[in-house]
Design a protein around this motif. Structure first.
Motif, PDB file in Angstrom:
ATOM      1  N   SER A 115       3.017 -16.223  11.826  1.00 54.38           N
ATOM      2  CA  SER A 115       2.946 -16.595  10.365  1.00 54.38           C
ATOM      3  C   SER A 115       4.213 -16.512  10.405  1.00 54.38           C
ATOM      4  CB  SER A 115       1.633 -16.623   9.762  1.00 54.38           C
ATOM      5  OG  SER A 115       1.876 -15.026   9.631  1.00 54.38           O
ATOM      6  N   GLY A 116       5.012 -15.326  10.546  1.00 57.20           N
ATOM      7  CA  GLY A 116       6.198 -14.707  10.346  1.00 57.20           C
ATOM      8  C   GLY A 116       5.768 -13.681   8.461  1.00 57.20           C
ATOM      9  N   ILE A 117       4.431 -13.332   8.533  1.00 55.63           N
ATOM     10  CA  ILE A 117       3.627 -12.627   7.548  1.00 55.63           C
ATOM     11  C   ILE A 117       3.799 -11.105   8.105  1.00 55.63           C
ATOM     12  CG2 ILE A 117       2.133 -11.825   5.964  1.00 55.63           C
ATOM     13  CD1 ILE A 117       1.703 -14.563   6.306  1.00 55.63           C
ATOM     14  N   ASP A 118       4.885  -9.810   7.644  1.00 58.11           N
ATOM     15  CA  ASP A 118       4.609  -8.761   7.563  1.00 58.11           C
ATOM     16  C   ASP A 118       2.469  -8.410   7.292  1.00 58.11           C
ATOM     17  OD1 ASP A 118       4.338  -5.966   8.417  1.00 58.11           O
ATOM     18  OD2 ASP A 118       6.285  -5.734   6.668  1.00 58.11           O
ATOM     19  N   TYR A 119       2.172  -8.314   8.149  1.00 62.87           N
ATOM     20  CA  TYR A 119       0.518  -7.870   7.772  1.00 62.87           C
ATOM     21  C   TYR A 119       0.855  -6.233   7.816  1.00 62.87           C
ATOM     22  CZ  TYR A 119      -0.655 -13.224   9.085  1.00 62.87           C
ATOM     23  OH  TYR A 119      -1.135 -14.697   8.396  1.00 62.87           O
ATOM     24  N   GLU A 120       1.294  -5.683   9.073  1.00 61.34           N
ATOM     25  CA  GLU A 120       1.094  -4.428   8.967  1.00 61.34           C
ATOM     26  C   GLU A 120       1.088  -4.106   7.549  1.00 61.34           C
ATOM     27  OE1 GLU A 120      -1.101  -1.337  10.457  1.00 61.34           O
ATOM     28  OE2 GLU A 120      -0.471  -3.155  11.497  1.00 61.34           O
ATOM     29  N   SER A 121       2.679  -4.184   5.869  1.00 64.54           N
ATOM     30  CA  SER A 121       2.860  -3.679   5.459  1.00 64.54           C
ATOM     31  C   SER A 121       1.552  -4.199   4.612  1.00 64.54           C
ATOM     32  CB  SER A 121       3.829  -4.364   4.983  1.00 64.54           C
ATOM     33  OG  SER A 121       5.723  -3.463   5.695  1.00 64.54           O
ATOM     34  N   MET A 122       1.413  -5.464   4.524  1.00 60.99           N
ATOM     35  CA  MET A 122      -0.072  -5.611   3.690  1.00 60.99           C
ATOM     36  C   MET A 122      -1.191  -4.684   3.704  1.00 60.99           C
ATOM     37  SD  MET A 122      -2.004  -9.478   3.389  1.00 60.99           S
ATOM     38  CE  MET A 122      -0.254 -10.200   3.218  1.00 60.99           C
ATOM     39  N   ILE A 123      -1.181  -4.120   5.109  1.00 55.44           N
ATOM     40  CA  ILE A 123      -3.179  -3.992   5.312  1.00 55.44           C
ATOM     41  C   ILE A 123      -2.674  -2.027   5.023  1.00 55.44           C
ATOM     42  CG2 ILE A 123      -3.854  -2.682   7.094  1.00 55.44           C
ATOM     43  CD1 ILE A 123      -3.511  -5.165   8.977  1.00 55.44           C
ATOM     44  N   GLY A 124      -1.915  -1.923   5.068  1.00 61.90           N
ATOM     45  CA  GLY A 124      -1.065  -0.561   4.694  1.00 61.90           C
ATOM     46  C   GLY A 124      -1.027  -0.153   3.214  1.00 61.90           C
ATOM     47  N   ALA A 125      -0.906  -1.405   2.510  1.00 60.97           N
ATOM     48  CA  ALA A 125      -0.810  -0.829   0.690  1.00 60.97           C
ATOM     49  C   ALA A 125      -2.744  -1.763   0.270  1.00 60.97           C
ATOM     50  CB  ALA A 125       0.063  -2.392   0.392  1.00 60.97           C
TER      51      ALA A 125
ATOM     52  N   ASP B 252     -10.950   9.685   6.338  1.00 59.71           N
ATOM     53  CA  ASP B 252     -10.385   9.104   6.552  1.00 59.71           C
ATOM     54  C   ASP B 252     -10.814   7.937   8.350  1.00 59.71           C
ATOM     55  OD1 ASP B 252      -7.491  10.590   6.134  1.00 59.71           O
ATOM     56  OD2 ASP B 252      -8.714  12.221   6.995  1.00 59.71           O
ATOM     57  N   GLU B 253     -12.070   8.161   8.220  1.00 60.90           N
ATOM     58  CA  GLU B 253     -13.107   7.767   9.593  1.00 60.90           C
ATOM     59  C   GLU B 253     -12.916   6.728   8.402  1.00 60.90           C
ATOM     60  OE1 GLU B 253     -16.607   9.718  10.393  1.00 60.90           O
ATOM     61  OE2 GLU B 253     -15.619  11.453  11.884  1.00 60.90           O
ATOM     62  N   ARG B 254     -13.539   6.424   7.030  1.00 61.30           N
ATOM     63  CA  ARG B 254     -13.506   4.895   6.846  1.00 61.30           C
ATOM     64  C   ARG B 254     -12.216   4.314   6.745  1.00 61.30           C
ATOM     65  NH1 ARG B 254     -16.261   8.029   2.744  1.00 61.30           N
ATOM     66  NH2 ARG B 254     -15.273   7.270   1.487  1.00 61.30           N
ATOM     67  N   MET B 255     -10.948   4.406   6.026  1.00 61.78           N
ATOM     68  CA  MET B 255      -9.732   4.202   6.463  1.00 61.78           C
ATOM     69  C   MET B 255      -9.468   3.590   7.399  1.00 61.78           C
ATOM     70  SD  MET B 255      -9.724   3.615   3.111  1.00 61.78           S
ATOM     71  CE  MET B 255     -10.844   4.082   2.865  1.00 61.78           C
ATOM     72  N   GLU B 256      -9.806   4.378   9.091  1.00 57.88           N
ATOM     73  CA  GLU B 256      -9.586   3.632  10.084  1.00 57.88           C
ATOM     74  C   GLU B 256     -10.359   2.128  10.263  1.00 57.88           C
ATOM     75  OE1 GLU B 256      -7.418   3.719  13.896  1.00 57.88           O
ATOM     76  OE2 GLU B 256      -7.159   4.762  11.792  1.00 57.88           O
ATOM     77  N   ALA B 257     -11.822   2.461  10.092  1.00 57.43           N
ATOM     78  CA  ALA B 257     -12.294   1.223  10.180  1.00 57.43           C
ATOM     79  C   ALA B 257     -11.787   0.452   9.331  1.00 57.43           C
ATOM     80  CB  ALA B 257     -13.733   1.901   9.664  1.00 57.43           C
ATOM     81  N   LYS B 258     -11.474   0.681   8.245  1.00 56.55           N
ATOM     82  CA  LYS B 258     -10.852  -0.576   7.285  1.00 56.55           C
ATOM     83  C   LYS B 258      -9.458  -1.006   7.700  1.00 56.55           C
ATOM     84  CE  LYS B 258     -10.673  -2.714   3.340  1.00 56.55           C
ATOM     85  NZ  LYS B 258     -11.690  -3.579   3.111  1.00 56.55           N
ATOM     86  N   THR B 259      -9.034  -0.155   8.418  1.00 57.40           N
ATOM     87  CA  THR B 259      -7.874  -0.931   9.341  1.00 57.40           C
ATOM     88  C   THR B 259      -7.717  -1.805   9.820  1.00 57.40           C
ATOM     89  OG1 THR B 259      -6.742   0.977   8.272  1.00 57.40           O
ATOM     90  CG2 THR B 259      -5.026   0.344  10.191  1.00 57.40           C
TER      91      THR B 259
END
Length: 516
Positions: A8-18, A480-487
């Motif tokens: 898609s050309g979308i920066d998903y990683e930045s979106m996920i981080g935000a 940390d574990e929840r946020m990792e699972a969310k990521t």
């Protein structure tokens, strides 16, 4: 795996981080804020507890009659004796005459030329008996044993290094040690071995031909199994060396007793001193004596030159004979120092509490509004301001010790000095109490024990805060574990979306090419 967004050309990683950061931030801020508050409170409590501990030490000092009612001694001649006094002493004038110091028995056994050796003779005292001929035989046997032990040690080191047996491979071991043609030969090892073995042989030769040295005889006396502490020392003078026997302790009860020495000049080699002369033979140098001190018409004796509690609260350390007058009086300077130390330690508690409980415009204090700390200070101030009817001085203010606006204490030194001079016992009673009523220091200790001792109020608070921070650490790990699972979830979700967009783009491109 990171999301590339190729479809898609979308920066998903930045979106996920935000997204993850936005979800994490409130809880993270809450944990950090609580942990910071807990740590600040713990630091404050520990700092206050430290000042309480120091204050309690000073209260205990002031609650001790030996510290509050300190006495001092003044001597007319400190070359004769020194004096220590405690609170049991009675102030007054004392006169002592030291007529004799305690002494240990000291005997000369003999005097010979330095370097002399002995082949026969006998020395005995108490249960100790040294037969020189027997000693000579024992020392020769010991050197031979040492020589064999050294050989066994070296042989075993070689055997262990080369995987040999010290018994069955003895010849091989000797070859390694002594044969320079052997590939495992070590010249430095052989030189060291031969030098050590030769030293044993030389000593055996000397013992056999010349006899026992005076140092070996000294060692035999000092290390004899039946010797209870008597020591032989060597005293060198211009024309020879004397062996002197010294009693273990001073006093008649610790006398060595009879000393017998049998030596024949013919059995001493290298000696030019005539031991048959009285000055060179066995003689008494000093008899064992008790210390004697006259106190008026009384005669005080002691096996040592330190007379403990010879008069209630008074101990003497004798130095020389002579007469000395001793004045025992109250040590006002020491009492003043103890009272000042109490005031300074109390003020330190108040000042430390003020630091951690009074907020400023910029920040809130770690213990602002803390009820336990307020209660402690209130109770302490109650003790300081209370009246103690056991004494004619019923309050600290009557001693010149008053409370400032900040809650600290200050001393009017002139008023305190006058109170101590006018009625020292009343000052003491204010702090210590009497047989029927407790004093100020006992009341203060009751309060401090609630905060000072293990398991006290502050200890329990600190334990609770440490447990809370431990829980925060666990909560952070869970976060940390929840946020990792969310990521991971979001990456999977957007990966599918990216794939679908890629397929749609491919279909669109195909349709466009067909219409062209």
């Amino acid at each position: 795996m990171l999301m590339t967004g190729l479809g898609s050309g979308i920066d998903y990683e930045s979106m996920i981080g935000a997204i993850v950061a936005a979800e994490r931030a409130p809880k993270d801020n809450q944990l950090n804020r609580q942990e910071g508050m807990n740590s600040a409170e713990m630091d404050a409590l520990k700092e206050i507890q430290n000042t309480i501990n120091s204050f309690r030490d000073k209260v205990e000092d002031l609650n001790s009659s030996s510290d509050l009612e300190k006495l001092k001694s003044t001597l007319s001649n400190d070359d004769v004796l020194s004096v220590t006094v405690d609170s049991n002493a009675v102030a007054g004038e004392y006169s002592f005459e030291v007529t004799q110091l305690a002494k240990a028995q000291r005997d000369q056994l003999f005097k010979v030329s330095d370097g002399s050796t002995f082949t026969k003779g006998n020395i005995s005292f108490g249960s100790v008996n040294i037969d020189i001929a027997t000693l000579q035989t024992d020392l020769i046997s010991k050197e031979n044993d040492n020589k064999q032990a050294h050989q066994d040690k070296v042989y075993k080191e070689i055997a262990d290094k080369h995987g040999l047996d010290v018994t069955t491979d003895k010849a091989a071991i000797e070859d390694i040690l002594t044969n320079s043609a052997n590939p495992d030969f070590d010249q430095s090892r052989l030189d060291s071995y031969n030098s050590r073995q030769q030293s044993y042989d030389d000593k055996v030769t000397r013992l056999t031909n010349d006899g026992v040295t005076i140092e070996e005889l000294q060692s035999a006396i000092n290390n004899h199994a039946d010797n209870d502490g008597v020591k032989a020392t060597l005293v060198r003078s211009g024309d020879g060396i004397s062996m002197v026997l010294n009693g273990k302790n001073t006093g008649q009860a610790n006398a060595i007793g009879a000393v017998n020495v049998t030596l024949n000049p013919a059995d001493i080699k290298g000696n030019t001193v005539d031991i048959t002369q009285p000055d060179n033979g066995n003689k008494s140098l000093q008899a064992a004596e008790d210390a004697i001190v006259k106190y008026g018409s009384m005669e005080l004796t002691s096996a040592t030159n330190k007379m403990e509690n010879v008069i209630d609260g008074i101990s003497l350390n004798l130095k020389d004979t002579g007469t000395v007058n001793v004045t025992v009086e109250r040590d006002d300077a020491a009492v003043n120092t103890n009272i000042k130390a109490f005031v300074e330690a109390y003020n330190s508690v108040i000042e430390t509490v003020n630091i951690y409980t009074k907020s400023s415009e910029d920040s809130a204090a770690a213990l602002s509004g803390d009820s336990a700390t307020r209660s402690m200070i209130s109770r302490m101030r109650g003790v300081i301001g209370d009246e103690y009817t056991a004494s004619t001085f019923q309050t600290l203010s009557q001693l010149g010790i008053t409370t400032t606006r900040e809650g600290t204490l200050e001393i009017d030194q002139k008023k305190l000095d006058k109170a101590l001079e006018d009625d020292f016992e009343a000052v003491s009673t204010l702090f210590l109490g009497d047989d029927t009523q407790t004093g100020m220091m006992d009341e203060m200790l009751v309060i401090l024990d609630d905060y000072h001792k293990n398991g006290g109020v502050y200890d329990r608070r600190i334990d609770q805060l440490e447990y809370s921070n431990k829980q925060i650490t666990e909560d952070r790990e869970k976060l940390d574990e929840r946020m990792e699972a969310k990521t991971i979830y979001l990456r999977n979700y957007y990966a599918k979306m990216d794939s679908q967009i890629a397929q749609m783009n491919q279909t669109q491109s195909m349709l466009v090419s067909m219409l062209m």
